[in-house]
Design an enzyme around this catalytic site. Structure first.
Site, PDB file in Angstrom:
ATOM      1  N   LYS A 174       0.856  -1.184   0.000  1.00 21.36           N
ATOM      2  CA  LYS A 174       0.000   0.000   0.000  1.00 21.36           C
ATOM      3  C   LYS A 174       0.893   1.235   0.000  1.00 21.36           C
ATOM      4  O   LYS A 174       1.694   1.428   0.931  1.00 21.36           O
ATOM      5  CB  LYS A 174      -0.865  -0.047   1.267  1.00 21.36           C
ATOM      6  CG  LYS A 174      -2.248   0.508   1.111  1.00 21.36           C
ATOM      7  CD  LYS A 174      -3.062   0.183   2.359  1.00 21.36           C
ATOM      8  CE  LYS A 174      -4.384   0.895   2.334  1.00 21.36           C
ATOM      9  NZ  LYS A 174      -5.095   0.744   3.615  1.00 21.36           N
TER      10      LYS A 174
HETATM   11  O1  G3P Z   1      -7.819   1.456   5.334  1.00 20.81           O
HETATM   12  C1  G3P Z   1      -8.000   2.775   5.030  1.00 20.81           C
HETATM   13  C2  G3P Z   1      -9.350   3.375   5.338  1.00 20.81           C
HETATM   14  O2  G3P Z   1     -10.358   2.446   5.167  1.00 20.81           O
HETATM   15  C3  G3P Z   1      -9.409   4.184   6.575  1.00 20.81           C
HETATM   16  O3  G3P Z   1     -10.700   4.444   7.033  1.00 20.81           O
HETATM   17  O4  G3P Z   1     -12.262   5.195   8.778  1.00 20.81           O
HETATM   18  O5  G3P Z   1      -9.818   5.714   9.012  1.00 20.81           O
HETATM   19  O6  G3P Z   1     -11.208   6.886   7.312  1.00 20.81           O
HETATM   20  P1  G3P Z   1     -11.005   5.628   8.094  1.00 20.81           P
END
Ligand code: G3P
Length: 222
Positions: free
Chosen positions: A91
């Site tokens: 990633k």
């Molecule tokens: O994995 C990355 C992403 O899904 C992060 O989500 O909830 O931290 O914006 P969030």
């Protein structure tokens, strides 16, 4: 549509995997930080060992994120992470440096997930560099009063226009409606937190109907 779980918790990954509908896992440094009990003694070797454990549980792509800003260092880290297991996907942030690393990896047979994507131009660059996945963060756009799902629509259209093979991996999902909308738009993957996965099967009319059926079958007393 593929379902990934967005977590580094082995318990959550096991629980989601038992449902039989899990196709992969995404992690990020914040999700890793949540499972670390002793941050002062958590080494890079521990991080790699954790990714290896995830790969043992789920037979599908497992995104592991680089933690450096320079392309050369991303490449060194990514090569180390890719050596953990054939299912590891590197990633990389969609920055200029991240783009260089993605291009390097795609030219050398290492799978990548372009992350922290917030615009169609970033997604277009990810596809041109040969990323396997692009991760638009829809919840974080919604958080700033910008329609996250509209970005998914734009990316799906652009990729369809040119036949890019990069899979649209909808990330930063906050609730089941995000999953429904992503599916309606034809996104390839939704990466979903465990709390949201566990809501997908729920419906009050199912519970109500089941209770009545159980009563009528004499399984439970009215
Ligand atoms: O994995 C990355 C992403 O899904 C992060 O989500 O909830 O931290 O914006 P969030």
């Amino acid at each position: 549509m593929k379902f990934f779980i967005d977590t580094a918790s082995l318990d959550e990954i096991r629980a989601a995997n038992e449902l039989g509908v899990l196709d992969g896992v995404t992690t990020n440094p914040s999700l890793i930080a949540k499972i670390v009990e002793d941050p002062d003694n958590f080494t890079y070797a521990d991080f790699k060992a954790h990714i290896a454990k995830i790969c043992e549980i789920v037979d599908g792509p497992v995104s592991a994120e680089v933690t450096t800003l320079k392309a050369e260092e991303m490449i060194a880290q990514g090569e180390e992470l890719a050596a953990i297991h054939e299912n590891v996907v590197i990633k990389c942030p969609l920055t200029v440096e991240g783009l260089k690393a993605i291009k390097h990896f795609s030219s050398n047979g290492i799978k990548t997930n372009a992350t922290l994507v917030f615009s169609p131009t970033q997604a277009l660059l990810a596809a041109k560099a040969g990323a396997n996945f692009v991760s638009p963060f829809i919840g974080r756009l919604d958080d700033i009063s910008t329609n996250g799902m509209e970005l998914v629509r734009q990316i799906v259209t652009i990729y369809d226009n040119y036949g890019y093979l990069t899979e649209v991996l909808v990330a930063s999902i906050r609730h089941p409606l995000h999953v429904v909308e992503a599916a309606m738009m034809g996104a390839d993957v939704a990466t979903i937190p465990y709390a949201v996965i566990s809501k997908l099967a729920n419906h009050p009319l199912t519970d109500q109907g089941l209770e009545k059926f159980m009563e009528d079958a004499g399984v439970i007393k009215p």
